[in-house]
Each structure stands twice: as structure tokens, then as C-alpha cells.
Design a protein around this motif. Structure first.
Motif, short mmCIF file in Angstrom:
data_model
loop_
_atom_site.label_atom_id
_atom_site.label_comp_id
_atom_site.label_asym_id
_atom_site.label_seq_id
_atom_site.Cartn_x
_atom_site.Cartn_y
_atom_site.Cartn_z
N ALA A 48 14.94 -11.03 7.80
CA ALA A 48 15.61 -12.00 6.93
C ALA A 48 15.40 -11.63 5.46
O ALA A 48 16.29 -11.86 4.63
N SER A 49 14.26 -11.02 5.13
CA SER A 49 13.97 -10.65 3.75
C SER A 49 14.87 -9.53 3.23
O SER A 49 15.25 -9.52 2.07
N VAL A 50 15.18 -8.56 4.09
CA VAL A 50 16.00 -7.43 3.63
C VAL A 50 17.49 -7.66 3.91
O VAL A 50 18.34 -6.91 3.42
N TYR A 51 17.80 -8.71 4.64
CA TYR A 51 19.19 -8.99 5.02
C TYR A 51 20.15 -9.10 3.84
O TYR A 51 21.27 -8.58 3.89
N TYR A 98 10.16 -14.49 1.00
CA TYR A 98 11.31 -13.66 1.40
C TYR A 98 11.81 -12.75 0.28
O TYR A 98 12.03 -11.56 0.47
N GLU A 99 12.00 -13.35 -0.91
CA GLU A 99 12.58 -12.59 -2.01
C GLU A 99 11.69 -11.41 -2.41
O GLU A 99 12.15 -10.28 -2.55
N GLU A 100 10.40 -11.71 -2.58
CA GLU A 100 9.46 -10.67 -3.03
C GLU A 100 9.29 -9.59 -1.97
O GLU A 100 9.22 -8.40 -2.30
N VAL A 101 9.23 -9.99 -0.71
CA VAL A 101 9.08 -9.00 0.37
C VAL A 101 10.34 -8.13 0.45
O VAL A 101 10.26 -6.90 0.53
N GLY A 102 11.49 -8.77 0.37
CA GLY A 102 12.76 -8.02 0.41
C GLY A 102 12.83 -7.01 -0.72
O GLY A 102 13.19 -5.85 -0.54
N ASN A 103 12.41 -7.46 -1.89
CA ASN A 103 12.44 -6.59 -3.07
C ASN A 103 11.48 -5.41 -2.93
O ASN A 103 11.76 -4.31 -3.40
N ALA A 104 10.36 -5.64 -2.28
CA ALA A 104 9.36 -4.58 -2.12
C ALA A 104 9.76 -3.57 -1.04
O ALA A 104 9.27 -2.44 -1.03
N LEU A 105 10.64 -3.98 -0.13
CA LEU A 105 10.97 -3.12 1.02
C LEU A 105 12.37 -2.50 0.96
O LEU A 105 12.67 -1.58 1.71
N LYS A 106 13.22 -3.02 0.08
CA LYS A 106 14.65 -2.68 0.16
C LYS A 106 14.94 -1.19 -0.02
O LYS A 106 15.94 -0.68 0.49
N HIS A 107 14.08 -0.47 -0.73
CA HIS A 107 14.36 0.94 -1.02
C HIS A 107 13.99 1.88 0.13
O HIS A 107 14.26 3.07 0.09
N LEU A 108 13.33 1.37 1.15
CA LEU A 108 12.88 2.23 2.25
C LEU A 108 14.05 2.64 3.14
O LEU A 108 15.06 1.94 3.23
N LYS A 109 13.87 3.77 3.82
CA LYS A 109 14.89 4.22 4.77
C LYS A 109 14.69 3.55 6.12
O LYS A 109 15.65 3.21 6.80
N TYR A 164 0.83 -1.20 0.00
CA TYR A 164 0.00 0.00 0.00
C TYR A 164 0.87 1.25 0.00
O TYR A 164 1.63 1.48 0.94
N ARG A 165 0.79 2.03 -1.07
CA ARG A 165 1.53 3.29 -1.25
C ARG A 165 3.02 3.10 -0.96
O ARG A 165 3.68 3.96 -0.35
N LEU A 166 3.55 1.97 -1.42
CA LEU A 166 4.91 1.57 -1.05
C LEU A 166 5.95 1.99 -2.09
O LEU A 166 7.12 2.20 -1.75
N ASP A 167 5.53 2.13 -3.35
CA ASP A 167 6.50 2.33 -4.44
C ASP A 167 7.44 3.50 -4.20
O ASP A 167 8.65 3.39 -4.38
N ASP A 168 6.88 4.65 -3.81
CA ASP A 168 7.72 5.84 -3.63
C ASP A 168 7.91 6.16 -2.15
O ASP A 168 8.32 7.26 -1.79
N ALA A 169 7.60 5.18 -1.29
CA ALA A 169 7.67 5.44 0.15
C ALA A 169 9.10 5.50 0.66
O ALA A 169 10.01 4.89 0.08
N GLU A 170 9.30 6.26 1.73
CA GLU A 170 10.60 6.32 2.40
C GLU A 170 10.55 5.59 3.74
O GLU A 170 11.55 5.10 4.23
N LEU A 211 2.87 0.83 3.36
CA LEU A 211 2.58 -0.33 4.21
C LEU A 211 2.70 -1.62 3.40
O LEU A 211 2.38 -1.66 2.21
N LEU A 212 3.18 -2.66 4.07
CA LEU A 212 3.15 -4.00 3.47
C LEU A 212 2.41 -4.93 4.42
O LEU A 212 2.74 -5.01 5.60
N LYS A 213 1.39 -5.57 3.87
CA LYS A 213 0.60 -6.52 4.67
C LYS A 213 0.73 -7.90 4.05
O LYS A 213 0.21 -8.14 2.96
N PRO A 214 1.46 -8.81 4.71
CA PRO A 214 1.58 -10.15 4.13
C PRO A 214 0.21 -10.83 4.06
O PRO A 214 -0.61 -10.71 4.98
N ARG A 215 -0.04 -11.52 2.96
CA ARG A 215 -1.23 -12.37 2.84
C ARG A 215 -0.78 -13.82 2.95
O ARG A 215 -1.26 -14.57 3.78
#
Lengths: 393, 191
Positions: free
Chosen positions: A338-341, A303-314, A257-263, A292-296
Motif C-alpha cells: 500500500a505504501s508504494v502503490y 505509509y507516506e514515509e515508507v513509500g518514499n524510502a522504498l520507491k526508488h528500488l527495483k 539500513y544502506r537504503l539510499d543507493d540500494a537497488e 533494508l527497512l525495518k519498521p519501528r
């Protein structure tokens, strides 16, 4: 044609189960899941479904009954909560290890002691490593939709694993919300005919279930289970695509949710995600780039997809509605970390424990966390990596 | 009214307060609105104070937590006014609907409401006794709220009262509740 209704989460799941019309159900009541099976047994008594209902004396027997019926070659479902799931513990591993496509609604509730009937995620998290697929649901609509999709996922010939559908006790199970039902015929066609795989009752082709496997092959068997889990994401997404064609409702393995350009971002499960999204919107209005990221699909964790979706955040705060005693952090935090590690450049992470035993999660809690995230993203420094929020000092 | 309307109900166990919140949610489903109805779950004892909530919105309702700043406060049992601050957190233009034989101005003083807040009273217990012979004030309360807030038309509300009570009760009780709802609508007083 969709039918719009105002129903509780339990009522919605019971209706999905009626529409699926499984062959067998074996169940034992426990608050807050009781209502699902109470409604379903009425459907059985009223002849609305052809399900053979087995009423047992405990949850251990409920899951045993499901295992027997599933191995025999039937489409099988049940529902439980909290202590009920805890009592099923050894059977959960037998269901998944035997590759039986049982579907179970888990109405998330705190574990004893002290005795508490309200919603938290301790029960589901206690069963996270039992080899079941877990789908988590934010609201009654998602619980209904996930229940229907769960049969297709569990019964997929590449998967054949049990699936647990989680929703928050009372907050969702007993609250009335507007949702859309599919037509009975649409659900029937979507789940399709049940396909058996090595059924015990096929006397022409005798098979053996529950064999002893010693060190010579046990490890290969376990690795095979682990490999099947790696295919779940793809099947979950395929089923979601078909479901979207039918319902117009889009599902992924997580909700970004609104994650693409999020910091800054919050990772959170189930009903609290909705409350958090409203807080994120109000921060966005102030020009703060929050998401926001809400796992379903929580098990297997993508792990890979979650890491990829979150890695750009501060900075990220993971909110857990369960604690892992003796582990340093809550269970969701550990998976997100573990996903962003693997990334060299990665967000700063911290963990909050909230809402245990049904303690309210309010917009002000989300705002508190978002304000702290703004501060952490600016300074790069975290005061406390893990703490309880909304708790008396 | 605003995009989202939040309602808080104050009642006592056994008065049908939770049922009333459910019926209101059902009735507000019309015209494509999103609704929520949920009680606060404590020990469920007859006579114990309880709260229930509604949210009604033109947009999807994502929030899942109790209503803290209600625009509408429905007090199903006026004895609660002595023990609970039913005005807590209410918006500055909140509407109060109270089940009492007293006049709105008496309740205004008791609640110390603000000048933009509105107070409505209805003797819902008396209407219930007249219509169904039991002190179950939820149907006349729904009628009164319908008139005081315009959230839903009386016809829609009556249809949902019929549907909801029809599941459990005899024709006589259903007719009694429909009459009680109509009288709640007609007899509510503003002041």
C-alpha cells in the motif's frame, strides 16, 4: 552516565519499568512475558517501586484493571504474550477507544493451536487494528529504549493512546546481550510527572467513562481516533529526538539500513532484521546494492514515509513472521504494498513467510532472499509472489 | 582471535550449562566487548541434552540465530560424545574443551578432529565433587575454557563467578565454586 550490562530482553524491560515507577500495574503471567512481571513484582515486594500491583485471574481482567486504573488517573503498565493478548482482545479496543495511555510490553509469541511458546508475530499482528500505537524492537537495547519512550508517546497531550512495545519471544526476551542502561534519575526526568486528563477520581470535576454512543455520534468519535493516530509519527519523532540527547541512541519511525543507493531491499521486523543486516553487508562487499527497512512504528503505519524510502528500488521482498490466513499476503507485505502503490514507477514486490513458531531464521535464509532479489531486479519477473521459506516440503 | 568468537555448549539439563554461558558473557563484557548468551529452548528436563551459545565481539552483535560454525565447543557432559556430533560445523581451527577423565589424545581420536583443531580435557566433574560436593561441572569448565581460549582473564572470570553464584548460594558454595574455577584453569590438559 550509562551503565553497561549483559541482560535478557525481559530483564531490560523490567528494569525500564522499575525506573519509570508507574502508579499501577495489573498483570497475569504467560510465557515468555512472565519473566517481566515476575521481576517487576519483586521490585514491588522489595519496595524498589511505589507501584500498586494488582494480581488478577486472567489477561482479560489484567487489561480491565489497567483500564480502570488509567481512567482513575494513574500511570499504568502491563505485559503479555500470545494467548494472553488474544484474551485481552475486547479490552484492547476499550483502552484505545477510551484514549487511555497504558503502556504494555508484548513479548511476541505464536498463537495456538497447535500450542507453541516460541516467537512469531501472530499475536501482535492480530492486534494491529485495535487502535493502539505499536513500537517494534530488534534487540534488548531497543526494547528497553522503546519502553521508556512509550510512556512519553502514550501520555502526550495530543495523543493519549495506549502503546504496545513488541520484542521477539525467547530470541530477545530470554537471550542475554550487552546493553546500556540509563541512570534511574535520567529516566525519571525523561518520562516526567504523569499528567492526568479527566481522571475519574477527581471528585470536584465528575466525568463519565464508557458511555453509549449511538449512530448519531459514533462515527465522529471513530474519526477523531483515526485523526489522533495521524499525529503519532510526529510525536514519536519528537520523543526520539529528546531520547537521543539523553542516550546518544538515534531512533526514527523506521530504520533505513544502506537504503539510499540500494537497488534491492528487504523489509523485515524485529530480531531477524539484525541477521539480515549482516547478510546485506556481505552482499555489499560483492558489489550488490542491497538495503533494508525495518519498521519501528508499525501502528500507525507511516505509509507516506515508507513509500518514499522504498520507491526508488527495483525489487523488494517483504518478510513476514506471521501469515494472514485467507488474505493473499502476510500483514507487513500488505502495508508495504500500500505504501508504494501511489507511485507510477514502483518496485516489484514479493512476500516470504518465515520463522513461524520460533523456527530459526538463519543467514542462509537472508542470502536466499537476496539472491532471488538480484534475479528479480534483473528480469523484472517474480516466480512466486508469496511462499514459506525454511519449511519442510 | 577473530573479530567475533562463537561458542557452542553441549550439556545436559541440570548441569549448570546455561548458567556457565551467562557467566562467561558477563565476564567478557569487560574491555568494552559485545556479548550474547542464549540457550536452545526445548522441553527443559533434567538430564536431557541441551545446547547453549555465546557470541563475543569487538563490534555490535546484530545476528540473532543459533551458532552454526563455532570456534569453541564446550562439552560439559562427555556421554554426549556417543550420541551427538559435537564437532558439527566447527571451524577448522576450533578449540574443544571436554569434561572427561580421559586424555586429550583419546578424545581427539573419538572426535576425529582436524590437525589444526585443538582438544583440551578437564575432569570437571571430579573437581566439582571435590570442591562443592556435587556433580555440577560448570565452574571448572569455565576455568578450563578461560585457560584454553584466553577470552578473559582468570581474575575477571572469578569476579563474575562470585557475583553470579553470590545471588543464590551460601558463602561456602561460592568459595567452593571459586576454587573449582581455579582448579579447572590449572588442571586443563592440551593434546
Amino acid at each position: 552516565m550509562a551503565k553497561v550490562v549483559a541482560v535478557t530482553g525481559n530483564e531490560a524491560v523490567a528494569n525500564a519499568l522499575r525506573q519509570v515507577n508507574p502508579d499501577v500495574s495489573s498483570a497475569y503471567p504467560i510465557t515468555p512475558a512472565t519473566d517481566i512481571m515476575q521481576r517487576f513484582t519483586s521490585f514491588v515486594s522489595d519496595g524498589k517501586v511505589k507501584t500498586e500491583m494488582i494480581l488478577v485471574e486472567s489477561e482479560h481482567s489484567a487489561m480491565s484493571g489497567c483500564i480502570g486504573a488509567s481512567a482513575a488517573g494513574g500511570r499504568v503498565m502491563t505485559a503479555t504474550s500470545s494467548q494472553g493478548l488474544a484474551l485481552m482482545w475486547e479490552e484492547l479496543f476499550i483502552a484505545s477507544g477510551t484514549r487511555l495511555p497504558i503502556v504494555m510490553a508484548l513479548v511476541n509469541r505464536a498463537l495456538s493451536a497447535p500450542l507453541n511458546i516460541h516467537g512469531d508475530h501472530s499475536d501482535g499482528m492480530g492486534a494491529r487494528d485495535c487502535g493502539w500505537i505499536q513500537l517494534w524492537s530488534e534487540n534488548a537495547q531497543e526494547a528497553y529504549d522503546n519502553t521508556i519512550q512509550a510512556f512519553r508517546i502514550a501520555e502526550h497531550m495530543d495523543i493519549r493512546l495506549p502503546v504496545m512495545i513488541c520484542m521477539d519471544g525467547f530470541i530477545i526476551s530470554h537471550s542475554i546481550e550487552r546493553i546500556e542502561y540509563l541512570e534511574d534519575e535520567e529516566v525519571k526526568n525523561f518520562v516526567g510527572e504523569f499528567k492526568t486528563l479527566n481522571p475519574l477520581l477527581d471528585l470536584e470535576h465528575p466525568v463519565s467513562y464508557g458511555p453509549l454512543i449511538l449512530p448519531d455520534y459514533y462515527m465522529e468519535y471513530r474519526r477523531a481516533h483515526a485523526e489522533v493516530m495521524t499525529r503519532a509519527s510526529e510525536v514519536v519523532l519528537d520523543v526520539a529526538k529528546d531520547f537521543e540527547k539523553l542516550s546518544g541512541r538515534k531512533y526514527g519511525i523506521f530504520d533505513a539500513y544502506r537504503l539510499d543507493d540500494a537497488e534491492i531491499g528487504i523489509v523485515i521486523l524485529n530480531s531477524a532484521a539484525g541477521t539480515t543486516k549482516d547478510a546485506i553487508d556481505s552482499f555489499r562487499e560483492k558489489g550488490i546494492k542491497a538495503g533494508l527497512l525495518k519498521p519501528r512504528l508499525f501502528r500507525p503505519f507511516p505509509y507516506e514515509e515508507v513509500g518514499n524510502a522504498l520507491k526508488h528500488l527495483k525489487a523488494i521482498c517483504v518478510l513476514d513472521r506471521a501469515d494472514a490466513f485467507g488474505g493473499s499476503y502476510g500483514p507487513l507485505f500488505i502495508d508495504v504494498a500500500a505504501s508504494v502503490y501511489p507511485y507510477k514507477e514502483r518496485p516489484v514486490l514479493f512476500n516470504k513467510i518465515y520463522g513461524l513458531g520460533g523456527r530459526d531464521y538463519l543467514p542462509e535464509h537472508a542470502e536466499l532472499v537476496l539472491n532471488e532479489l538480484v534475479e528479480v531486479s534483473r528480469t523484472g519477473k517474480v516466480k512466486t509472489f508469496k511462499e514459506y521459506i525454511g519449511v519442510r516440503e | 582471535m577473530a573479530d567475533i568468537v562463537e561458542i557452542r555448549w553441549h550439556g545436559r539439563g541440570g548441569q549448570g550449562t546455561v548458567t556457565a554461558a551467562k557467566v562467561l558473557a558477563d565476564a567478557c563484557l569487560s574491555s568494552g566487548r559485545h556479548v550474547q548468551a542464549f540457550p536452545e529452548y526445548g522441553p527443559e528436563r533434567s538430564g536431557a541434552p541441551l545446547r547453549a551459545y555465546n557470541r563475543i565481539s569487538s563490534k555490535e552483535l546484530r545476528m540473532h540465530c543459533p551458532v552454526l560454525r563455532p570456534q569453541i565447543v564446550s562439552v560439559v557432559d562427555a556421554t554426549l560424545l556417543d550420541s551427538i556430533n559435537v564437532a558439527e560445523g566447527s571451524t577448522k581451527d576450533a578449540v574443544f574443551v571436554v569434561n572427561t577423565a580421559k586424555e586429550p589424545k583419546d578424545i581427539r581420536e573419538k572426535l576425529k578432529v582436524g590437525s589444526e583443531q585443538k582438544v583440551f580435557t578437564i575432569d570437571a566433574t571430579k573437581i566439582a565433587l571435590d570442591c562443592i560436593g556435587r556433580a555440577l561441572p560448570n565452574a571448572p569448565m569455565l576455568g578450563a575454557i578461560c585457560k584454553a581460549t584466553n577470552l578473559v582473564s582468570l581474575d575477571n572470570l572469578l569476579e563474575d563467578v562470585r557475583k553470579s553464584f553470590g545471588k543464590k548460594f551460601s558463602q561456602k558454595i561460592i568459595e567452593g565454586n571459586l576454587e573449582a574455577t581455579r582448579r579447572g584453569y590449572a588442571e586443563v590438559k592440551e593434546g
